[in-house]
Design an enzyme around this catalytic site. Sequence first.
Site: not given
Ligand SMILES: Cc1cc2nc3c(=O)[nH]c(=O)nc-3n(C[C@H](O)[C@H](O)[C@H](O)COP(=O)(O)OP(=O)(O)OC[C@H]3O[C@@H](n4cnc5c(N)ncnc54)[C@H](O)[C@@H]3O)c2cc1C
Length: 297
Positions: A164, A215, A285
Amino acid sequence: MKELEIASELRRKEPLSDHTYLSVGGVAEYFLFAESINDMIKSIEFAREMGLPFYIIGEGSNVLFLDEGFSGMVITTERMDRITIDDVNCFCESGTLLIKIIECCKEYGLTGLESLAGIPGTIGGAVRMNAGAYGTEIGTLVSSVSVLKDGSVVQLEDVHFSYRESSLKGEVVLKVTLSLIRRNKKEVSENIEMIMKKRRGIMSEIPIDSGTCGSVFKNPEGRYAGKLIEEANLKGKRVGGAWVSMGHANFIFTDKTAKSSDVMDLIRLVRNEVERNSNIRLKTEVVIVGKGQEIEI
Ligand SMILES: Cc1cc2nc3c(=O)[nH]c(=O)nc-3n(C[C@H](O)[C@H](O)[C@H](O)COP(=O)(O)OP(=O)(O)OC[C@H]3O[C@@H](n4cnc5c(N)ncnc54)[C@H](O)[C@@H]3O)c2cc1C
């Protein structure tokens, strides 16, 4: 004041609760829906010249903004979502949703990503977080990442990934290239369906109309954070509008009344109780963002 000349939509005083899955957080002074790399470059330059901090998000599925909001510019990549496929390589703009990429893999018969089916968010967020599930981490499939450095696009081929985490913290990810493997479409489609079946179980625990970031804590080496939280008798524990899931205990849910401070207080309470009960200090996380930058708690 300097003018920012871009085609992308720029809003003032935008509630961050509208752009995060936890549905909490104060207001961003500026909020940009970046539609092109050029607009991203210009906007970041603008923020720098104005002495404003900036922060990139994708879908906001793993971010917790505090109630004090963000004093600079929050930039979402969600409108930068073009994707092309060339043989076994998948070239994605950073705002492309994982679900869209997985659909393309199904259509073109490319294997590798199936275990990540059902994870919300963009490819930019996924690579930054090294998102993973059911034994696969996205980092193992990444062949290169384009980032913004001093106003220029730079291609990185040696990104470091760990549980992560990635060396992309603090970078602006513009494009990601994934290297996949050809398989027959039926097999890819069946793999995705199998994973989605497993996921539906966990997802069905999320109460309708509630917020969540998935998580909240990382699993400590050899242990499960959810199990440690359960052993500390914290299932259902509530602070204001935030509570620990009665099912998968590493999930926190929020209702319409929740504030970031409720979530923060609950996170601290859970961490302290788990430490008292099992002598293990959990690390978050979910990424916590204060007035101008990420914060560690
Ligand atoms: C119901 C649910 C289930 C989930 N299950 C999982 C799972 O099974 N496994 C898992 O690993 N995660 C899981 N997640 C967490 C999440 O979905 C992941 O971490 C996802 O990849 C985050 O993507 P995002 O676009 O929403 O990022 P954001 O939440 O918008 O950002 C997360 C981080 O990434 C950075 N970021 C985003 N885009 C960029 C970019 N273009 N350049 C630089 N930095 C950037 C942000 O600054 C921040 O630090 C879950 C979340 C939810 C709500």
